[in-house]
Write a protein that holds these residues in place. Structure first.
Motif, PDB file in Angstrom:
ATOM      1  N   VAL A 272      -3.482  17.623   1.037  1.00 48.76           N
ATOM      2  CA  VAL A 272      -2.558  18.738   1.303  1.00 48.76           C
ATOM      3  C   VAL A 272      -1.955  18.648   2.694  1.00 48.76           C
ATOM      4  O   VAL A 272      -0.838  19.129   2.916  1.00 48.76           O
ATOM      5  CB  VAL A 272      -3.261  20.098   1.107  1.00 48.76           C
ATOM      6  CG1 VAL A 272      -3.603  20.308  -0.368  1.00 48.76           C
ATOM      7  CG2 VAL A 272      -4.527  20.220   1.966  1.00 48.76           C
ATOM      8  N   TYR A 273      -2.660  18.041   3.654  1.00 45.17           N
ATOM      9  CA  TYR A 273      -2.076  17.931   4.986  1.00 45.17           C
ATOM     10  C   TYR A 273      -1.168  16.702   5.109  1.00 45.17           C
ATOM     11  O   TYR A 273      -0.683  16.393   6.204  1.00 45.17           O
ATOM     12  CB  TYR A 273      -3.160  17.956   6.084  1.00 45.17           C
ATOM     13  CG  TYR A 273      -4.210  16.879   6.019  1.00 45.17           C
ATOM     14  CD1 TYR A 273      -4.201  15.816   6.919  1.00 45.17           C
ATOM     15  CD2 TYR A 273      -5.240  16.938   5.096  1.00 45.17           C
ATOM     16  CE1 TYR A 273      -5.175  14.846   6.890  1.00 45.17           C
ATOM     17  CE2 TYR A 273      -6.223  15.972   5.064  1.00 45.17           C
ATOM     18  CZ  TYR A 273      -6.187  14.923   5.951  1.00 45.17           C
ATOM     19  OH  TYR A 273      -7.165  13.944   5.921  1.00 45.17           O
ATOM     20  N   TRP A 274      -0.904  16.032   3.999  1.00 47.36           N
ATOM     21  CA  TRP A 274       0.180  15.071   3.872  1.00 47.36           C
ATOM     22  C   TRP A 274       1.274  15.649   2.980  1.00 47.36           C
ATOM     23  O   TRP A 274       2.398  15.834   3.407  1.00 47.36           O
ATOM     24  CB  TRP A 274      -0.337  13.780   3.222  1.00 47.36           C
ATOM     25  CG  TRP A 274      -0.883  12.751   4.146  1.00 47.36           C
ATOM     26  CD1 TRP A 274      -1.053  12.843   5.497  1.00 47.36           C
ATOM     27  CD2 TRP A 274      -1.340  11.448   3.757  1.00 47.36           C
ATOM     28  NE1 TRP A 274      -1.590  11.691   5.976  1.00 47.36           N
ATOM     29  CE2 TRP A 274      -1.777  10.818   4.948  1.00 47.36           C
ATOM     30  CE3 TRP A 274      -1.436  10.766   2.550  1.00 47.36           C
ATOM     31  CZ2 TRP A 274      -2.290   9.517   4.941  1.00 47.36           C
ATOM     32  CZ3 TRP A 274      -1.951   9.492   2.539  1.00 47.36           C
ATOM     33  CH2 TRP A 274      -2.366   8.869   3.723  1.00 47.36           C
ATOM     34  N   ASP A 275       0.922  15.937   1.734  1.00 41.13           N
ATOM     35  CA  ASP A 275       1.931  16.259   0.721  1.00 41.13           C
ATOM     36  C   ASP A 275       2.549  17.639   0.899  1.00 41.13           C
ATOM     37  O   ASP A 275       3.651  17.893   0.398  1.00 41.13           O
ATOM     38  CB  ASP A 275       1.311  16.161  -0.680  1.00 41.13           C
ATOM     39  CG  ASP A 275       0.881  14.741  -1.029  1.00 41.13           C
ATOM     40  OD1 ASP A 275       1.127  13.831  -0.214  1.00 41.13           O
ATOM     41  OD2 ASP A 275       0.301  14.545  -2.107  1.00 41.13           O
TER      42      ASP A 275
ATOM     43  N   PHE B 147       4.182   9.204   7.310  1.00 42.52           N
ATOM     44  CA  PHE B 147       2.738   9.414   7.327  1.00 42.52           C
ATOM     45  C   PHE B 147       2.020   8.152   6.856  1.00 42.52           C
ATOM     46  O   PHE B 147       0.987   7.768   7.408  1.00 42.52           O
ATOM     47  CB  PHE B 147       2.357  10.578   6.420  1.00 42.52           C
ATOM     48  CG  PHE B 147       2.759  11.940   6.926  1.00 42.52           C
ATOM     49  CD1 PHE B 147       3.746  12.109   7.876  1.00 42.52           C
ATOM     50  CD2 PHE B 147       2.144  13.071   6.428  1.00 42.52           C
ATOM     51  CE1 PHE B 147       4.115  13.366   8.328  1.00 42.52           C
ATOM     52  CE2 PHE B 147       2.497  14.337   6.866  1.00 42.52           C
ATOM     53  CZ  PHE B 147       3.486  14.482   7.826  1.00 42.52           C
ATOM     54  N   LEU B 148       2.567   7.525   5.818  1.00 43.41           N
ATOM     55  CA  LEU B 148       1.941   6.327   5.267  1.00 43.41           C
ATOM     56  C   LEU B 148       2.084   5.135   6.210  1.00 43.41           C
ATOM     57  O   LEU B 148       1.174   4.300   6.302  1.00 43.41           O
ATOM     58  CB  LEU B 148       2.557   6.006   3.910  1.00 43.41           C
ATOM     59  CG  LEU B 148       2.406   7.108   2.848  1.00 43.41           C
ATOM     60  CD1 LEU B 148       3.155   6.734   1.579  1.00 43.41           C
ATOM     61  CD2 LEU B 148       0.938   7.373   2.542  1.00 43.41           C
TER      62      LEU B 148
ATOM     63  N   ALA C 112       0.829  -1.204   0.000  1.00 42.30           N
ATOM     64  CA  ALA C 112       0.000   0.000   0.000  1.00 42.30           C
ATOM     65  C   ALA C 112       0.866   1.257   0.000  1.00 42.30           C
ATOM     66  O   ALA C 112       0.537   2.249  -0.658  1.00 42.30           O
ATOM     67  CB  ALA C 112      -0.920  -0.005   1.222  1.00 42.30           C
ATOM     68  N   ILE C 113       1.969   1.216   0.732  1.00 41.11           N
ATOM     69  CA  ILE C 113       2.894   2.353   0.747  1.00 41.11           C
ATOM     70  C   ILE C 113       3.553   2.511  -0.613  1.00 41.11           C
ATOM     71  O   ILE C 113       3.640   3.619  -1.157  1.00 41.11           O
ATOM     72  CB  ILE C 113       3.944   2.163   1.854  1.00 41.11           C
ATOM     73  CG1 ILE C 113       3.278   2.194   3.230  1.00 41.11           C
ATOM     74  CG2 ILE C 113       5.042   3.213   1.757  1.00 41.11           C
ATOM     75  CD1 ILE C 113       4.211   1.927   4.390  1.00 41.11           C
TER      76      ILE C 113
END
Length: 263
Positions: free
Chosen positions: A240-243, A155-156, A140-141
């Motif tokens: 956006v709150y990940w990347d 995060f992943l 999945a990652i």
């Protein structure tokens, strides 16, 4: 329906409610909450119907999601709050502003799915019908990183620990109902509330490269809301709150702490 609710911060502090998008769950906001918001706010993040630890049964309409959110925050003792919505969650914040504007003190829209064009909604829904099953959590990652996304691996990995579960067939799937998501994509093709519905201060953070928020939508919101609206463009993909975590978190924290944004 009372939704599964994740919380951070002082229960007596002003409330911030965070609403996730399709496929996700409330604890995706953990880093934003713990690192930036929990020192001054009570942060609440529900799992929407059909997602995470909440019940999965239909209907999965926008109206039902809005009522689920209101019932859940009412049960938590919150009558008014700042609301943060990502993607489908952003559309729900717009709907909530139309349904009960007094409930929203400030609105934060993170790459909101204001309204999908019909062919886009169809493509997303068709893609969702495929079985997203993985032989190993690492797959999945790898899938996300191989897509070119700028999401930090940590995060992943956290997402996998909390949102990816082993099914009866021995394969791994994220904790959400595919039928619910297909339905939600259809709902996103319906007309949204008018921009003027946001009668409170608002922040719109969008991923220009991804392009979900179209230029005509930005122009319409800027024209209708004027000084009530702050617009921030960030690099990277839709989450956006990940990347673009730092840029997004900075913008959200500044906006929520800005005395001019008091309702």
């Amino acid at each position: 329906m009372l939704l599964q609710l994740h919380e951070w911060g002082d229960p007596d502090a002003p409330a911030v409610v965070c609403v996730h998008g399709v496929n996700a769950y409330g604890r995706r906001f953990r880093r934003l909450a713990e690192d930036r918001l929990a020192q001054g706010f009570r942060v609440l993040a529900p799992d929407l119907r059909g997602h995470g630890g909440s019940e999965w049964e239909p209907p999965w309409t926008i109206a039902t999601h809005v009522h689920d959110l209101l019932e859940t925050v009412d049960d938590a003792g919150v009558r008014s709050a700042a609301w943060i919505g990502h993607s489908f969650g952003g559309r729900l914040v717009l709907e909530l502003a139309a349904h009960g504007p007094g409930r929203i003190e400030r609105a934060v829209l993170l790459d909101p799915a204001i309204q999908l064009l019909p062919h886009v909604g169809f493509d997303f829904a068709e893609r969702e019908r495929a079985d997203r099953a993985y032989d190993r959590p690492e797959d999945a990652i790898a899938e996300r990183l191989d897509s070119g996304a700028r999401t930090p691996r940590e995060f992943l990995e956290e997402e996998n620990r909390e949102h990816l579960v082993e099914s009866a067939d021995g394969r791994f799937r994220f904790r959400y109902c595919q039928a619910a998501v297909v339905s939600m994509y259809g709902e996103l093709c319906t007309p949204p509330p008018a921009p003027e519905t946001l009668s409170m201060p608002a922040l719109l953070v969008h991923a220009g490269e991804f392009g979900l928020v179209r230029p005509d939508q930005l122009e319409e919101y800027e024209r209708a809301l004027g000084d009530r609206l702050d617009v921030v463009e960030v690099p990277g993909g839709h989450i956006v709150y990940w990347d673009a975590y730092e840029q997004t978190a900075d913008a959200v924290a500044r906006f929520l702490e800005d005395p001019r944004a008091e309702a």
